[in-house]
Design a protein around this motif. Sequence first.
Motif, PDB file in Angstrom:
ATOM      1  N   THR A  43       0.851  -1.192   0.000  1.00 44.79           N
ATOM      2  CA  THR A  43       0.000   0.000   0.000  1.00 44.79           C
ATOM      3  C   THR A  43       0.884   1.239   0.000  1.00 44.79           C
ATOM      4  O   THR A  43       1.825   1.328   0.792  1.00 44.79           O
ATOM      5  CB  THR A  43      -0.910   0.035   1.245  1.00 44.79           C
ATOM      6  N   VAL A  96       0.717   5.216   0.646  1.00 45.95           N
ATOM      7  CA  VAL A  96      -0.096   6.282   1.249  1.00 45.95           C
ATOM      8  C   VAL A  96       0.437   7.619   0.750  1.00 45.95           C
ATOM      9  O   VAL A  96       1.643   7.886   0.825  1.00 45.95           O
ATOM     10  CB  VAL A  96      -0.025   6.230   2.789  1.00 45.95           C
ATOM     11  N   ILE A 132      -7.272   7.770   9.040  1.00 48.80           N
ATOM     12  CA  ILE A 132      -7.541   7.563   7.615  1.00 48.80           C
ATOM     13  C   ILE A 132      -6.604   6.498   7.046  1.00 48.80           C
ATOM     14  O   ILE A 132      -7.023   5.611   6.293  1.00 48.80           O
ATOM     15  CB  ILE A 132      -7.382   8.886   6.850  1.00 48.80           C
ATOM     16  N   ILE A 133      -5.344   6.581   7.406  1.00 46.23           N
ATOM     17  CA  ILE A 133      -4.364   5.609   6.918  1.00 46.23           C
ATOM     18  C   ILE A 133      -4.725   4.192   7.362  1.00 46.23           C
ATOM     19  O   ILE A 133      -4.695   3.241   6.572  1.00 46.23           O
ATOM     20  CB  ILE A 133      -2.951   5.982   7.406  1.00 46.23           C
ATOM     21  N   ARG A 187      -7.602   2.986   8.165  1.00 42.20           N
ATOM     22  CA  ARG A 187      -8.786   2.501   7.455  1.00 42.20           C
ATOM     23  C   ARG A 187      -8.387   1.927   6.097  1.00 42.20           C
ATOM     24  O   ARG A 187      -8.866   0.869   5.678  1.00 42.20           O
ATOM     25  CB  ARG A 187      -9.787   3.647   7.274  1.00 42.20           C
ATOM     26  N   GLY A 188      -7.487   2.607   5.404  1.00 40.72           N
ATOM     27  CA  GLY A 188      -7.011   2.114   4.123  1.00 40.72           C
ATOM     28  C   GLY A 188      -6.187   0.855   4.252  1.00 40.72           C
ATOM     29  O   GLY A 188      -6.291  -0.069   3.435  1.00 40.72           O
ATOM     30  N   GLN A 223      -5.972  -1.401   0.687  1.00 40.34           N
ATOM     31  CA  GLN A 223      -6.037  -0.546  -0.481  1.00 40.34           C
ATOM     32  C   GLN A 223      -4.660  -0.416  -1.125  1.00 40.34           C
ATOM     33  O   GLN A 223      -3.642  -0.362  -0.445  1.00 40.34           O
ATOM     34  CB  GLN A 223      -6.550   0.846  -0.098  1.00 40.34           C
ATOM     35  N   VAL A 248      -3.728   4.996  -0.788  1.00 43.76           N
ATOM     36  CA  VAL A 248      -4.545   5.772   0.144  1.00 43.76           C
ATOM     37  C   VAL A 248      -4.148   7.236  -0.031  1.00 43.76           C
ATOM     38  O   VAL A 248      -2.981   7.585   0.175  1.00 43.76           O
ATOM     39  CB  VAL A 248      -4.321   5.345   1.607  1.00 43.76           C
ATOM     40  N   GLU A 249      -5.088   8.083  -0.436  1.00 40.24           N
ATOM     41  CA  GLU A 249      -4.810   9.493  -0.662  1.00 40.24           C
ATOM     42  C   GLU A 249      -5.753  10.360   0.163  1.00 40.24           C
ATOM     43  O   GLU A 249      -6.944  10.054   0.261  1.00 40.24           O
ATOM     44  CB  GLU A 249      -4.984   9.860  -2.138  1.00 40.24           C
ATOM     45  N   PHE A 250      -5.231  11.429   0.712  1.00 41.92           N
ATOM     46  CA  PHE A 250      -6.052  12.364   1.471  1.00 41.92           C
ATOM     47  C   PHE A 250      -5.258  13.650   1.692  1.00 41.92           C
ATOM     48  O   PHE A 250      -4.021  13.639   1.611  1.00 41.92           O
ATOM     49  CB  PHE A 250      -6.482  11.741   2.811  1.00 41.92           C
ATOM     50  N   SER A 272      -6.082  16.225  -3.178  1.00 37.16           N
ATOM     51  CA  SER A 272      -5.761  15.196  -4.166  1.00 37.16           C
ATOM     52  C   SER A 272      -6.409  15.508  -5.507  1.00 37.16           C
ATOM     53  O   SER A 272      -5.756  15.474  -6.563  1.00 37.16           O
ATOM     54  CB  SER A 272      -6.222  13.826  -3.667  1.00 37.16           C
TER      55      SER A 272
END
Length: 256
Positions: free
Chosen positions: A179, A181, A210-211, A213-214, A219, A222-224, A229
């Motif tokens: 993954t 991030v 958030i990380i 959760r991804g 995933q 993971v982008e936020f 983004s």
Amino acid sequence: MASVSGANIWITGASSGIGRALALQLAEAGNTVFASGRNEAALAGLCAQNPQRLVALACDVSDDNGMEEAGRRLRSMTDSLDMVILNAGTCEYVDNAELDNALFRRVFAVNLFGVVNTLTVAKPLLQKAQRRGHIVGIGSLSTVVGLPRAEAYGASKAAMQYLLDSLRVDLAHEKIDVTVVRPGFVETPMTAANDFPMPFAMDAERAATIILRGIAGRQRVVEFPLRLSWSLKLAALCSGLWYRVAAPRLNRANKL
């Protein structure tokens, strides 16, 4: 709160910022977390918050020999890893497009070669995991388009992302997921030194949530935050306008 539980997890750059928040949340969720960083006092303070779940493993990811020793210490504490989170990072900005070799080497030593050093230690332990292994690399949205003064930082994170994307292919048969991030601005000791506005900045605890959760969803990326983004991806699609008009306005040299 993380849904990952009962795992052996190694986190680099855990003494502050995102790494510290990840370590605390993962420990609270019932994982054994090996927390690494250069600041031994900070690591001790972190591990004191959950001594049953947090284990300090002080090391400098850019030190080749030191990482070999860290690997020996890690293997004395566990036979396997379920996950490694490659969070250790540094940032130095380039002023007036003056390309200083020493600056680039310092940044790449941590952000790229530190990742290689960590994975050299972690990969054999991930291969011994009872569950599917997981490599998580903390990159940056700065890799979407070229940004002012970010030549060293952005290039190092782009190189790290390519490394992990290639490993995703080569490790698929070994049942190890990867993954990447890509966060925007997160309020950490590193970004506290930034001398420019940081749109949509968030605190490290929110970023860690958030990380995780991804990560739990395995995933690929993971982008936020999504607003940043999407804005940068739109800039990449309209690259002519970005590089001719928008980006130069962000360069403070052009404002003098």
